[in-house]
Every structure is written in structure tokens, then in C-alpha cells.
Design a protein around this motif. Structure first.
Motif, short mmCIF file in Angstrom:
data_model
loop_
_atom_site.label_atom_id
_atom_site.label_comp_id
_atom_site.label_asym_id
_atom_site.label_seq_id
_atom_site.Cartn_x
_atom_site.Cartn_y
_atom_site.Cartn_z
N UNK A 158 -10.06 -2.56 -14.38
CA UNK A 158 -10.13 -1.73 -14.61
C UNK A 158 -10.96 -1.56 -13.16
N UNK A 159 -11.51 -0.55 -12.58
CA UNK A 159 -12.47 -0.75 -11.27
C UNK A 159 -12.73 0.91 -10.94
N UNK A 160 -13.84 0.98 -11.36
CA UNK A 160 -14.35 2.25 -11.35
C UNK A 160 -14.54 3.02 -12.30
N UNK A 161 -14.08 2.51 -13.65
CA UNK A 161 -13.68 3.53 -14.51
C UNK A 161 -12.10 3.23 -14.49
N UNK A 162 -11.10 3.76 -13.64
CA UNK A 162 -10.49 3.81 -13.69
C UNK A 162 -9.05 2.79 -13.91
N UNK A 163 -8.08 2.76 -14.44
CA UNK A 163 -7.51 1.68 -14.50
C UNK A 163 -6.13 1.85 -13.64
N UNK A 164 -4.59 0.77 -13.24
CA UNK A 164 -3.80 1.39 -12.61
C UNK A 164 -2.66 0.85 -12.63
N UNK B 15 0.67 -1.10 -0.04
CA UNK B 15 -0.53 0.19 -0.08
C UNK B 15 0.80 1.27 -0.05
N UNK B 16 2.06 1.02 0.02
CA UNK B 16 3.02 2.67 0.21
C UNK B 16 3.59 2.22 -1.21
N UNK B 17 3.48 2.09 -2.14
CA UNK B 17 3.91 2.33 -3.29
C UNK B 17 3.39 3.38 -3.61
N UNK B 18 4.38 4.25 -4.77
CA UNK B 18 3.74 5.33 -5.53
C UNK B 18 2.44 4.83 -6.50
N UNK B 19 1.62 5.41 -7.14
CA UNK B 19 0.67 4.88 -7.96
C UNK B 19 0.20 6.08 -9.14
N UNK B 20 -0.36 5.50 -10.33
CA UNK B 20 -0.59 6.25 -11.41
C UNK B 20 -2.50 5.91 -11.96
N UNK B 21 -3.20 7.08 -10.74
CA UNK B 21 -4.65 6.28 -11.50
C UNK B 21 -4.98 6.58 -13.02
N UNK B 22 -5.69 5.66 -13.77
CA UNK B 22 -5.52 6.73 -14.81
C UNK B 22 -6.83 6.89 -15.40
N UNK B 23 -7.60 7.73 -16.45
CA UNK B 23 -8.61 7.51 -16.53
C UNK B 23 -9.03 7.38 -17.85
N UNK B 24 -9.80 7.56 -17.91
CA UNK B 24 -10.71 6.82 -19.67
C UNK B 24 -10.16 7.48 -20.43
#
Length: 176
Positions: free
Chosen positions: A166-172, A123-132
Motif C-alpha cells: 500500500x501507499x498512503x493508506x491506499x491499495x491499487x 501510466x495510461x492503464x486505468x486503475x482502481x484506488x482502494x481505500x481502507x
């Protein structure tokens, strides 16, 4: 074959399949519906994608999917308190030897060993949340993204580990 290996019938599949104290499963010699003789053999197990070993058992034309660790525990471990889950003591889900298994509660299983530390580290790793539309939003951690976007953490984790798209329209994506 190991001389210490002990085989027992699998509950509800007596005379068809057996499980060993080493975590192996075999079919037994038998005749099919047409009277043809079928030779028994040690079966090949598969993974469920989360590390647990599983097997398909057939009876009367129906298939049942069974986890090896549960089959071993049911056959070889007493469960006087009727505990619902089986824990892998060494945290290796592929090690289904009876000496590595124990009946336990859900809470015990979820908090056993290094699991909490491993989940926290992930959970500490930085991520990008990508929109549609393709916009990338940076978050310091999965936890932050989950909290701020009100997402389900396990679904986000599945996306990050390629088990879900995807989850709730996002990819990660992991921010490396």
C-alpha cells in the motif's frame, strides 16, 4: 565453456572472485580459515526483483551485494569521464555481456531507448484506488490518480506490480 570468455579479478575481491566478459561470476580455489581447501565454481546469480542480476560476495565473514552489470563494467570498460551508471544497450537487464553495457549519466540511463514510451504506456492503464474501507475509485490512468491524490508515482507503480502492499493508506488494482 566459450573460448572467448575472459575472466578478471573483481576489484576488492582479488584472489577470491572473478567476473567474465560474458557476465558470469566465479569463486576461485582457496583455503578457509581452518585450512580446508575450497574448490572454486561458477556462482548462481539471483534477481533483485526489478530484473537486475546480483550476487553475494563473501570476505572476512562479511557479505557484499553486487550487481553483475556493474562488476562487468568496472572490470572491462574504461570510464575516463567517471560516469556513474551502467546502461544495458538492448534494455535487457539480464544481458550482462560486456558488449551490451556502457557507462553513462543518470539522465541518459533514464531516457534511453523505449523506457519513456514504456513508462507512458503503463501510466495510461486505468486503475482502481482502494481505500481502507474497501471503496474502489476508478481513474483513467495511474498518472491521473497520482496527480489528483498527490501520490508518489513510483510507489503506486510498485503497488500495482506487487512489490509493495500500500501507499498512503491506499491499495491499487488494475482496471481490466
Amino acid at each position: 565453456m566459450n573460448s572467448a570468455e575472459i575472466w578478471k579479478d573483481i576489484e576488492d575481491f582479488e584472489g577470491l572472485y572473478q567476473v567474465s566478459n560474458m557476465g558470469r561470476v566465479r569463486s576461485l580455489d582457496r583455503e578457509d580459515a581452518q585450512g580446508h581447501r575450497i574448490k572454486g565454481k561458477v556462482l548462481v546469480v539471483s534477481s533483485n526483483g526489478k530484473g537486475y542480476r546480483q550476487i553475494n560476495l563473501w570476505q572476512y565473514g562479511d557479505v557484499k551485494h553486487k550487481f553483475i552489470h556493474r562488476l562487468v563494467a568496472i572490470a572491462f570498460l574504461n570510464n575516463p569521464n567517471n560516469l556513474p551508471e551502467v546502461n544495458h544497450k538492448d534494455e535487457n537487464k539480464a544481458n550482462n555481456s560486456v558488449s551490451n553495457l556502457e557507462w553513462c549519466t543518470r539522465l541518459y540511463n533514464m531516457t534511453y531507448g523505449t523506457r519513456i514510451k514504456r513508462v507512458a504506456k503503463a501510466n495510461e492503464h486505468p486503475i482502481y484506488v482502494v481505500t481502507n474501507s474497501g471503496h474502489h475509485y476508478f481513474f483513467d490512468s495511474t498518472k491521473k490518480a497520482v496527480e489528483l491524490l498527490r501520490l508518489d508515482g513510483s510507489n503506486v507503480s510498485e503497488c500495482l506490480h506487487d512489490k509493495r502492499k500500500h501507499h498512503h493508506g491506499f491499495t491499487f488494482e488494475w482496471a481490466v
